[in-house]
Design an enzyme around this catalytic site. Structure first.
Site, PDB file in Angstrom:
ATOM      1  N   HIS A 204      14.871   2.508  -7.347  1.00  0.00           N
ATOM      2  CA  HIS A 204      14.857   1.956  -5.987  1.00  0.00           C
ATOM      3  C   HIS A 204      15.572   0.606  -6.060  1.00  0.00           C
ATOM      4  CE1 HIS A 204      13.033  -0.023  -2.455  1.00  0.00           C
ATOM      5  NE2 HIS A 204      12.662   1.171  -2.031  1.00  0.00           N
TER       6      HIS A 204
ATOM      7  N   ASP B 217       7.880   0.387 -12.496  1.00  0.00           N
ATOM      8  CA  ASP B 217       7.693   0.343 -11.046  1.00  0.00           C
ATOM      9  C   ASP B 217       6.842   1.562 -10.673  1.00  0.00           C
ATOM     10  OD1 ASP B 217       7.864   0.686  -8.344  1.00  0.00           O
ATOM     11  OD2 ASP B 217      10.054   0.666  -8.240  1.00  0.00           O
TER      12      ASP B 217
ATOM     13  N   GLN C 158       5.430   4.634  -6.530  1.00  0.00           N
ATOM     14  CA  GLN C 158       5.255   6.034  -6.100  1.00  0.00           C
ATOM     15  C   GLN C 158       4.287   6.794  -6.990  1.00  0.00           C
ATOM     16  OE1 GLN C 158       6.374   7.311  -3.380  1.00  0.00           O
ATOM     17  NE2 GLN C 158       7.768   5.670  -2.793  1.00  0.00           N
TER      18      GLN C 158
ATOM     19  N   LYS D  44       1.326   2.152   0.097  1.00  0.00           N
ATOM     20  CA  LYS D  44       1.682   3.513  -0.316  1.00  0.00           C
ATOM     21  C   LYS D  44       0.470   4.228  -0.901  1.00  0.00           C
ATOM     22  CE  LYS D  44       6.449   2.275  -1.376  1.00  0.00           C
ATOM     23  NZ  LYS D  44       7.268   2.895  -0.325  1.00  0.00           N
TER      24      LYS D  44
ATOM     25  N   CYS E 195      16.854   3.757  -0.132  1.00  0.00           N
ATOM     26  CA  CYS E 195      16.991   2.527  -0.950  1.00  0.00           C
ATOM     27  C   CYS E 195      17.294   2.886  -2.399  1.00  0.00           C
ATOM     28  CB  CYS E 195      15.748   1.652  -0.865  1.00  0.00           C
ATOM     29  SG  CYS E 195      15.382   1.116   0.789  1.00  0.00           S
TER      30      CYS E 195
HETATM   31  N1  PMP Z   1       9.829   1.029  -5.771  1.00  0.00           N
HETATM   32  C1  PMP Z   1       9.751   2.271  -5.300  1.00  0.00           C
HETATM   33  C2  PMP Z   1       9.902   3.418  -6.254  1.00  0.00           C
HETATM   34  C3  PMP Z   1       9.535   2.498  -3.949  1.00  0.00           C
HETATM   35  O1  PMP Z   1       9.457   3.735  -3.487  1.00  0.00           O
HETATM   36  C4  PMP Z   1       9.401   1.383  -3.082  1.00  0.00           C
HETATM   37  C5  PMP Z   1       9.183   1.572  -1.598  1.00  0.00           C
HETATM   38  N2  PMP Z   1       9.939   2.580  -1.026  1.00  0.00           N
HETATM   39  C6  PMP Z   1       9.470   0.104  -3.631  1.00  0.00           C
HETATM   40  C7  PMP Z   1       9.672  -0.030  -4.980  1.00  0.00           C
HETATM   41  C8  PMP Z   1       9.310  -1.108  -2.783  1.00  0.00           C
HETATM   42  O2  PMP Z   1       8.027  -1.168  -2.243  1.00  0.00           O
HETATM   43  P1  PMP Z   1       7.666  -2.243  -1.140  1.00  0.00           P
HETATM   44  O3  PMP Z   1       8.694  -2.099  -0.053  1.00  0.00           O
HETATM   45  O4  PMP Z   1       6.304  -1.854  -0.704  1.00  0.00           O
HETATM   46  O5  PMP Z   1       7.720  -3.579  -1.806  1.00  0.00           O
END
Ligand code: PMP
Length: 422
Positions: free
Chosen positions: A138, A215, A218, A241, A379
């Protein structure tokens, strides 16, 4: 059509039944209708809905006990501080961290990565050092490292991905060297659902003398997490999430890793002593929590963790696997569909393109049927580039989704196919 559908029930280890349709009833948003059709919410990788337990807990806290933490000597402030710190302990248990001191509250996974890059990274990464990322990241786990690398003259190396969407572990082994200072990968790829072998990745990084960040945005809502077993130095996640509130995240840092990390944001509540000449800072985790924290949200995260634990992460994982299998079977039968991501180890995410139709148009047609999915690059533009597509349509499932909703997804895709063919 529903030959392989199992009942929406599952037995716990003690023989008790988990009735997922009853669990679903605890999420008020899921009873909504869209254009007269029942909402099928299949955008859980973007954000999850909240159960009453979380909504009620935050409302009760705000209406009966609210105070800011760590500041007042009065009873309300003490009680709020107590509850706030109890959630820190709860998160530590949930992630199997060694102690609550390893848990830092942030504003989200994005902030967690930025904190590590901006403080640990700025101190320990120098010119010519190498940072290894994967091709499945991401942007939140690319850009903080790219900015740091540009500032310091460090080099970013990327673990390639095979056609199934799995990391090339042999190539990863070749990328690692004594120049590698950090390896940062996601646990589950939000764009195509691959579950990465983070334990092996961290073991190999450690053997090369590198620090690791996982990270887990998910992963944390969908499977049991054991940060000690994974062996990472840092692990980040987002509360929104995992059925909790937005604006809140967690950074797990191994005790020694956090202790070596300088402050990131500075201000109130993170100090030992401040003078105009020199200041000293609090120990972790408070060193990393400058300013008034999102108190109510932290209380809400505590309720979300209680909720997840009451359902059981094992049951959640099993139910979501059944939903994924059923969705994969139905969607892959549609000949115009190209599913991107066929990893052997995969979370309940189906990312696909449809011949002759733009992903946004597919999402719009699904929306007209009440089926909420995401379309775009998620993203993860480098991942899209790897698969030579600008965007995909993505359905991402939670244990609260039903097999009927999976069927409505497949029907909607067929409808989109007919429309674009016609
Ligand atoms: N890492 C991953 C794998 C994600 O899916 C996301 C959110 N789509 C993020 C980081 C960022 O999370 P946040 O916008 O809640 O900071």
């Amino acid at each position: 059509m529903r030959a392989m559908v199992k009942a929406n029930e599952m037995k716990t280890i003690t023989g008790q039944k988990v009735d997922f349709s009853k669990i679903r009833d605890q999420f008020p948003v899921l009873a909504s209708t869209v254009r007269g059709k029942p909402l099928a919410y299949l955008d859980n990788a973007a954000t999850t809905q909240k159960p009453w337990a979380v909504i009620d807990k935050m409302r009760d806290f705000d209406s009966r006990e609210y105070a800011t933490v760590r500041r007042g000597a009065y009873r309300f402030a003490e009680q709020a501080t107590h509850e706030f710190e109890e959630v820190r302990a709860k998160v530590a248990l949930f992630l199997k961290a060694s102690s609550p001191e390893e848990i830092v509250f942030t504003s989200g996974a994005t902030m967690g990565v930025n904190l590590v890059a901006g403080s640990w990274g700025r101190k320990f990464i120098g010119e010519g050092d190498e940072i290894i990322l994967s091709h499945l990241e991401h942007h939140a786990n690319i850009l903080p490292w790219q900015m740091l690398a540009q500032e310091k003259g460090a080099v970013i190396k990327v673990i390639p991905v095979n056609d199934a969407g799995e990391l090339d572990m042999e190539e990863y082994g070749r990328l690692l060297s004594s120049r590698t200072k950090l390896v940062a990968v996601n646990h589950v790829a939000n764009s195509i659902g691959t579950i990465n072998p983070v334990q092996t990745i961290c073991q190999m990084a450690k053997a090369a003398g590198a620090v690791t960040l996982v990270d887990g945005a998910q992963a944390a809502p969908h499977m049991k997490i054991d940060v000690r077993e994974i062996g990472c130095d840092f692990y980040v996640l987002s509360a929104h999430k995992m059925y909790g509130p937005s604006g809140l995240g967690v950074l797990y840092g191994r005790k020694e890793a956090l202790e070596r990390t300088p402050p990131f944001l500075t201000g109130g509540d993170m100090i030992e002593r401040v003078t105009f000449e020199k200041s000293t800072f609090a120990k972790p985790p408070h060193r990393f929590e400058a300013g008034t924290p999102p108190v109510t949200q932290v209380i809400g995260l505590g309720a979300a963790i209680d909720f997840l634990s009451s359902v059981g992460m094992d049951h959640i994982e099993q139910q979501e696997k059944k939903l994924l299998d059923y969705a994969t079977e139905l969607v892959s039968r549609i000949e115009t569909v190209n599913i991107i991501g066929a990893a052997r180890d995969k979370a309940a995410i189906i990312s696909f393109t449809l011949a002759d139709a733009h992903p946004h148009d597919v999402a719009t047609i699904l929306d007209s049927e009440g089926v909420a999915v995401r379309a775009g690059h998620h993203c993860a533009q480098p991942t899209m580039d790897r698969f030579c597509v600008p965007a995909t349509t993505r359905a991402s499932f939670s244990f609260y989704n039903t097999f009927e909703e999976v069927e409505r997804l497949a029907e909607g895709i067929k409808q989109a196919t007919d429309l674009f063919r016609g």
